[in-house]
Design a protein around this motif. Structure first.
Motif, PDB file in Angstrom:
ATOM      1  N   UNK A  86      -1.862  -6.724 -10.666  1.00  6.83           N
ATOM      2  CA  UNK A  86      -1.885  -7.018  -9.372  1.00  6.83           C
ATOM      3  C   UNK A  86      -1.861  -5.224  -8.265  1.00  6.83           C
ATOM      4  N   UNK A  87      -1.287  -4.429  -9.105  1.00  7.03           N
ATOM      5  CA  UNK A  87      -1.907  -2.310  -9.102  1.00  7.03           C
ATOM      6  C   UNK A  87      -2.838  -1.688  -9.138  1.00  7.03           C
ATOM      7  N   UNK A  88      -3.124  -1.454  -8.482  1.00  7.04           N
ATOM      8  CA  UNK A  88      -5.117  -0.396  -9.208  1.00  7.04           C
ATOM      9  C   UNK A  88      -4.510   1.164 -10.053  1.00  7.04           C
ATOM     10  N   UNK A  89      -5.204   1.431 -10.422  1.00 13.16           N
ATOM     11  CA  UNK A  89      -4.833   2.174 -11.304  1.00 13.16           C
ATOM     12  C   UNK A  89      -4.999   3.292 -10.453  1.00 13.16           C
ATOM     13  N   UNK A  90      -3.365   4.149 -10.063  1.00 15.25           N
ATOM     14  CA  UNK A  90      -3.262   5.563  -9.413  1.00 15.25           C
ATOM     15  C   UNK A  90      -2.298   4.524  -8.110  1.00 15.25           C
ATOM     16  N   UNK A  91      -1.849   3.995  -7.839  1.00 16.00           N
ATOM     17  CA  UNK A  91      -1.997   2.525  -6.653  1.00 16.00           C
ATOM     18  C   UNK A  91      -0.156   2.659  -6.595  1.00 16.00           C
ATOM     19  N   UNK A  92       0.205   3.214  -5.235  1.00 11.38           N
ATOM     20  CA  UNK A  92       1.190   3.798  -4.314  1.00 11.38           C
ATOM     21  C   UNK A  92       2.537   2.612  -4.426  1.00 11.38           C
ATOM     22  N   UNK A  93       3.134   2.315  -5.625  1.00 11.49           N
ATOM     23  CA  UNK A  93       4.396   0.784  -5.545  1.00 11.49           C
ATOM     24  C   UNK A  93       5.999   1.490  -5.161  1.00 11.49           C
ATOM     25  N   UNK A  94       6.344   0.433  -4.134  1.00  8.45           N
ATOM     26  CA  UNK A  94       7.745   0.443  -3.583  1.00  8.45           C
ATOM     27  C   UNK A  94       8.461   0.104  -4.699  1.00  8.45           C
ATOM     28  N   UNK A 113       0.663   4.847 -11.740  1.00  6.63           N
ATOM     29  CA  UNK A 113       0.951   4.503 -10.895  1.00  6.63           C
ATOM     30  C   UNK A 113       1.847   5.392  -9.737  1.00  6.63           C
ATOM     31  N   UNK A 114       1.221   5.701  -8.840  1.00  4.44           N
ATOM     32  CA  UNK A 114       2.766   6.479  -8.042  1.00  4.44           C
ATOM     33  C   UNK A 114       4.030   5.557  -7.811  1.00  4.44           C
ATOM     34  N   UNK A 134       1.640   2.535   3.307  1.00  2.61           N
ATOM     35  CA  UNK A 134       1.036   2.990   2.506  1.00  2.61           C
ATOM     36  C   UNK A 134       1.017   2.667   1.744  1.00  2.61           C
ATOM     37  N   UNK A 135       1.153   1.392   1.079  1.00  5.44           N
ATOM     38  CA  UNK A 135       1.389   0.895  -0.774  1.00  5.44           C
ATOM     39  C   UNK A 135       0.751  -0.182  -0.597  1.00  5.44           C
ATOM     40  N   UNK A 136       0.823  -0.954  -2.145  1.00  5.92           N
ATOM     41  CA  UNK A 136      -0.125  -1.156  -2.940  1.00  5.92           C
ATOM     42  C   UNK A 136       0.262  -2.119  -3.386  1.00  5.92           C
ATOM     43  N   UNK A 137       1.819  -2.102  -3.700  1.00  6.20           N
ATOM     44  CA  UNK A 137       2.245  -3.223  -4.325  1.00  6.20           C
ATOM     45  C   UNK A 137       4.096  -2.955  -4.036  1.00  6.20           C
ATOM     46  N   UNK A 138       4.279  -4.093  -4.340  1.00 12.45           N
ATOM     47  CA  UNK A 138       6.070  -3.785  -4.292  1.00 12.45           C
ATOM     48  C   UNK A 138       6.980  -4.228  -5.566  1.00 12.45           C
ATOM     49  N   UNK A 139       7.850  -3.354  -6.169  1.00 12.88           N
ATOM     50  CA  UNK A 139       8.123  -4.053  -7.418  1.00 12.88           C
ATOM     51  C   UNK A 139      10.154  -3.889  -6.591  1.00 12.88           C
ATOM     52  N   UNK A 140      10.765  -5.112  -6.521  1.00 14.01           N
ATOM     53  CA  UNK A 140      11.998  -5.090  -7.076  1.00 14.01           C
ATOM     54  C   UNK A 140      13.320  -5.666  -7.774  1.00 14.01           C
ATOM     55  N   UNK A 141      14.102  -5.252  -8.198  1.00 14.47           N
ATOM     56  CA  UNK A 141      14.630  -5.585  -9.754  1.00 14.47           C
ATOM     57  C   UNK A 141      15.647  -6.396  -8.720  1.00 14.47           C
ATOM     58  N   UNK A 142      15.825  -7.368  -9.596  1.00 12.98           N
ATOM     59  CA  UNK A 142      17.276  -8.674  -8.779  1.00 12.98           C
ATOM     60  C   UNK A 142      18.294  -8.052  -9.186  1.00 12.98           C
TER      61      UNK A 142
END
Length: 362
Positions: A86-94, A113-114, A134-142
């Motif tokens: 889902x993310x490009x290399x060096x992409x920004x992740x929430x 990933x940043x 300013x982000x390309x993806x998000x990761x949410x831990x349940x």
């Protein structure tokens, strides 16, 4: 210590999940296929065992989503592959502003990933951050990353989707699958990732469920025969999932009972007991004195498991008396001196309290 545990499903709701899964199994498999051990290898036209292909269909149907994929490397690899897809290399992740689960941090570092840390507990802060885009993806831990986490994962997902509808959202569903009403994709996320070992399944098998576009790209990369989950392993995933909801609901009941009885003063020397998701749903027991390490040592001699195998895996029966999780230790300095976590596994409240009393006495 204030905690906000996830709401566990009831025993009746757990039974309905069991029945739903069986219903989906019966619509995909013929009866004799369930009684076998499945096939092996990269079958032409599927590039995987047909049994595994059918199990993945069942899992997608069960979680009301487009596709599913079983992978080697448990929940860690499932998350790693989802990030890669889902993310490009060096992409920004929430990510939530909390200690990141160690194996997830390794994946983020590997993929370059940043991370953009946002306090998911504060919806206003999350909304402002999502609007910036300013982000390309998000990761949410349940499950909870620190004791005072209180965010509603579905609300977090919906806020991100509202202001960044094209940004993929991954959820880490480990320790939550079949314990709560809805996993990440059922709450609106694009991909959900979890280990099947934590729901009574086989060792080392992870699962990704969600959008076909991402999962099909992973299938193309996952073409090697050595990477395939074999038919017997896929069937073992289903067999574990059939029994896990009810077993986990019973465990959640006993967790609440132990905490309630300890807080009523049944065991002298216990300052307080809190139910928390750390990462499994457990009882955090805080003592009046810094005796945690000694209590853990004595409890093992009295029959308690001293460490996890897969955190509620098929091998774990007796209650586990263990140190508090790494993310909780990172959030609260020196908490391990006077606090332990107890996971009932398959034990009843009476057994847990008996072991705790005897361990403290010794």
């Amino acid at each position: 210590m204030k905690t906000y545990p996830l709401e566990s499903i009831t025993l009746e709701q757990a039974m309905q999940k069991q029945f739903k899964l069986i219903d989906h199994i019966s619509t995909v498999f013929e009866g004799h296929e369930v009684l076998g051990r499945g096939d092996l290898g990269v079958v032409p036209g599927f590039n995987q065992p047909i049994t595994t292909h059918k199990v993945e269909q069942i899992l997608a149907n069960f979680f009301d989503t487009e596709a599913a994929m079983l992978v080697r490397g448990a929940g860690t690899t499932a998350i790693r592959l989802a990030l890669h897809a889902t993310l490009p290399r060096a992409g920004n992740l929430f990510v939530h502003d909390a200690p990141i689960y160690p194996t997830t941090k390794v994946s983020l570092d590997m993929l370059g990933i940043n991370v953009i840390r946002v306090n998911f507990n504060d919806q206003d802060e999350l909304t402002r951050a999502a609007k910036q885009g300013n982000f390309q993806g998000a990761l949410v831990q349940l499950t909870r990353q620190k004791p005072n986490d209180s965010y509603d994962s579905e609300a977090v997902i919906q806020i991100i989707k509202e202001y960044a509808p094209n940004v993929p959202i991954i959820t880490d569903d480990n320790y939550a699958v079949l314990k709560i009403k809805k996993i990440g994709v059922e709450q609106g996320a694009d991909l959900s990732c979890f280990s099947t070992f934590k729901i009574l399944g086989p060792e080392g098998i992870g699962c990704i469920v969600g959008k076909t576009s991402y999962i099909e790209n992973l299938r193309k990369e996952n073409y090697s025969g050595g990477l395939q989950v074999q038919g017997f392993e896929a069937l073992d995933v289903l067999k574990g999932m059939v029994y896990a909801p009810v077993a986990l609901a019973i465990s959640a009941q006993q967790t609440d009972e132990v905490a309630e009885r300890l807080n009523k003063g049944e065991v002298t020397g216990v300052k307080e007991a809190r139910v928390a998701n750390a990462q499994s749903k457990v009882i955090l027991v805080t003592f009046d004195a810094p005796i945690a390490a000694e209590v853990l040592h004595k409890a093992e001699k009295l029959g308690a498991a001293p460490n996890p195998v897969g955190a509620e895996s098929k091998y774990e029966m007796v209650p586990m008396f263990y140190r508090v999780s790494g993310t909780f230790r990172a959030a609260i300095p020196d908490v391990e001196r006077n606090t332990i976590r107890i996971n009932p596994m398959r034990a009843g409240a009476d057994t847990i309290i008996r072991i705790l009393k005897e361990a403290m006495k010794k």
